[in-house]
Design a protein around this motif. Structure first.
Motif, mmCIF file in Angstrom:
data_model
loop_
_atom_site.group_PDB
_atom_site.id
_atom_site.type_symbol
_atom_site.label_atom_id
_atom_site.label_comp_id
_atom_site.label_asym_id
_atom_site.label_seq_id
_atom_site.Cartn_x
_atom_site.Cartn_y
_atom_site.Cartn_z
ATOM 1 N N UNK A 1 -4.410 15.841 -2.497
ATOM 2 C CA UNK A 1 -5.263 14.450 -2.340
ATOM 3 C C UNK A 1 -5.664 13.879 -2.933
ATOM 4 N N UNK A 2 -6.668 14.509 -3.462
ATOM 5 C CA UNK A 2 -7.804 13.817 -3.710
ATOM 6 C C UNK A 2 -7.397 13.161 -5.267
ATOM 7 N N UNK A 3 -6.131 13.443 -6.262
ATOM 8 C CA UNK A 3 -5.723 13.596 -7.316
ATOM 9 C C UNK A 3 -5.088 12.366 -7.334
ATOM 10 N N UNK A 4 -3.927 12.410 -6.358
ATOM 11 C CA UNK A 4 -3.612 11.499 -6.143
ATOM 12 C C UNK A 4 -3.938 10.347 -5.508
ATOM 13 N N UNK A 5 -5.164 10.021 -4.811
ATOM 14 C CA UNK A 5 -6.380 8.850 -4.598
ATOM 15 C C UNK A 5 -6.783 8.368 -6.021
ATOM 16 N N UNK A 6 -6.851 9.390 -6.513
ATOM 17 C CA UNK A 6 -7.967 8.598 -7.975
ATOM 18 C C UNK A 6 -7.468 8.521 -9.483
ATOM 19 N N UNK B 1 7.280 14.445 2.936
ATOM 20 C CA UNK B 1 6.625 14.769 4.216
ATOM 21 C C UNK B 1 5.006 15.268 3.891
ATOM 22 N N UNK B 2 4.158 15.876 5.444
ATOM 23 C CA UNK B 2 3.289 16.484 4.833
ATOM 24 C C UNK B 2 3.766 17.969 4.475
ATOM 25 N N UNK B 3 4.307 18.333 5.419
ATOM 26 C CA UNK B 3 4.428 19.484 5.345
ATOM 27 C C UNK B 3 5.456 19.884 3.233
ATOM 28 N N UNK B 4 6.189 19.316 3.263
ATOM 29 C CA UNK B 4 6.596 19.166 1.213
ATOM 30 C C UNK B 4 5.614 18.810 0.543
ATOM 31 N N UNK B 5 4.568 18.364 1.117
ATOM 32 C CA UNK B 5 3.725 17.854 -0.234
ATOM 33 C C UNK B 5 2.844 19.343 0.002
ATOM 34 N N UNK B 6 1.956 19.574 0.986
ATOM 35 C CA UNK B 6 1.717 21.378 1.423
ATOM 36 C C UNK B 6 2.714 22.294 0.402
ATOM 37 N N UNK B 7 3.522 22.495 0.275
ATOM 38 C CA UNK B 7 4.209 23.165 -0.278
ATOM 39 C C UNK B 7 4.442 23.009 -1.778
ATOM 40 N N UNK B 8 4.280 21.502 -2.580
ATOM 41 C CA UNK B 8 4.313 21.090 -3.906
ATOM 42 C C UNK B 8 2.729 21.085 -4.487
ATOM 43 N N UNK B 9 2.046 20.988 -3.783
ATOM 44 C CA UNK B 9 0.387 21.596 -3.672
ATOM 45 C C UNK B 9 0.413 23.065 -4.309
ATOM 46 N N UNK B 10 0.878 24.150 -3.165
ATOM 47 C CA UNK B 10 0.429 25.694 -3.817
ATOM 48 C C UNK B 10 1.312 25.471 -4.843
ATOM 49 N N UNK C 1 0.548 -1.473 -0.015
ATOM 50 C CA UNK C 1 0.167 -0.053 -0.239
ATOM 51 C C UNK C 1 1.136 1.178 -0.281
ATOM 52 N N UNK C 2 1.702 0.910 1.190
ATOM 53 C CA UNK C 2 2.871 2.695 0.690
ATOM 54 C C UNK C 2 3.448 2.676 -0.812
ATOM 55 N N UNK C 3 4.052 1.393 -1.072
ATOM 56 C CA UNK C 3 4.377 1.265 -2.862
ATOM 57 C C UNK C 3 3.646 1.729 -3.753
ATOM 58 N N UNK C 4 2.465 1.735 -3.258
ATOM 59 C CA UNK C 4 1.415 2.315 -4.855
ATOM 60 C C UNK C 4 1.254 3.802 -4.325
ATOM 61 N N UNK C 5 0.846 4.166 -3.001
ATOM 62 C CA UNK C 5 1.314 5.291 -2.364
ATOM 63 C C UNK C 5 2.053 6.285 -2.804
ATOM 64 N N UNK C 6 3.166 5.646 -2.556
ATOM 65 C CA UNK C 6 4.778 6.614 -3.431
ATOM 66 C C UNK C 6 4.283 6.666 -4.980
ATOM 67 N N UNK C 7 3.741 5.604 -5.476
ATOM 68 C CA UNK C 7 4.305 5.628 -7.054
ATOM 69 C C UNK C 7 3.360 6.336 -7.830
ATOM 70 N N UNK C 8 1.865 6.480 -6.843
ATOM 71 C CA UNK C 8 0.669 7.300 -6.896
ATOM 72 C C UNK C 8 0.938 9.191 -6.751
ATOM 73 N N UNK C 9 1.599 9.330 -5.867
ATOM 74 C CA UNK C 9 2.223 10.733 -5.661
ATOM 75 C C UNK C 9 2.905 11.354 -6.907
ATOM 76 N N UNK C 10 4.289 10.184 -7.229
ATOM 77 C CA UNK C 10 5.209 10.649 -7.633
ATOM 78 C C UNK C 10 4.423 11.025 -9.327
ATOM 79 N N UNK C 11 3.394 9.884 -9.506
ATOM 80 C CA UNK C 11 2.424 9.353 -11.214
ATOM 81 C C UNK C 11 1.788 10.774 -10.327
ATOM 82 N N UNK C 12 0.820 11.804 -9.872
ATOM 83 C CA UNK C 12 0.450 12.966 -9.834
ATOM 84 C C UNK C 12 1.453 14.437 -9.808
ATOM 85 N N UNK C 13 2.113 13.918 -9.031
ATOM 86 C CA UNK C 13 3.613 15.070 -9.407
ATOM 87 C C UNK C 13 4.243 15.372 -11.246
ATOM 88 N N UNK C 14 4.805 14.180 -11.425
ATOM 89 C CA UNK C 14 4.612 14.196 -13.254
ATOM 90 C C UNK C 14 3.724 14.385 -14.079
#
Length: 82
Positions: free
Chosen positions: A76-81, A57-66, A7-20
């Motif tokens: 977060x919604x994009x990552x979940x979907x 980290x959560x803080x870095x995710x906030x900065x990336x979103x901004x 689940x963590x591997x999938x979450x990391x891949x989802x985060x990376x995929x959305x950022x890319x």
């Protein structure tokens, strides 16, 4: 949870995929170094996150979103979907 938890591997891949995806969909395809500089990390570390190798980290995710002009909730919604 273990770092090799599926689940963590999938979450990391989802985060990376959305950022890319967000970086590439920008009209001028924002370079990694530009986003990394804006959020205060190295280009190398940003690439590691984008490839899904590390969990930001959560803080870095906030900065990336901004940096991408959205709220953390929207990112977060994009990552979940993804």
């Amino acid at each position: 949870m273990k770092t090799n938890d599926p689940e963590l591997i999938r979450l990391r891949k989802n985060i990376g995929g959305v950022l890319l995806s967000k970086r590439m969909e920008a009209a001028d395809k924002i370079p990694q170094w530009e986003i990394a500089d804006e959020v205060g990390i190295s280009q190398k570390y940003y690439g590691i996150i984008e490839r899904g190798e590390k969990m930001p980290s959560y803080g870095l995710m906030w900065k990336l979103a901004k940096a991408y002009g959205m709220t953390l909730s929207e990112l977060t919604k994009l990552i979940e979907n993804y």
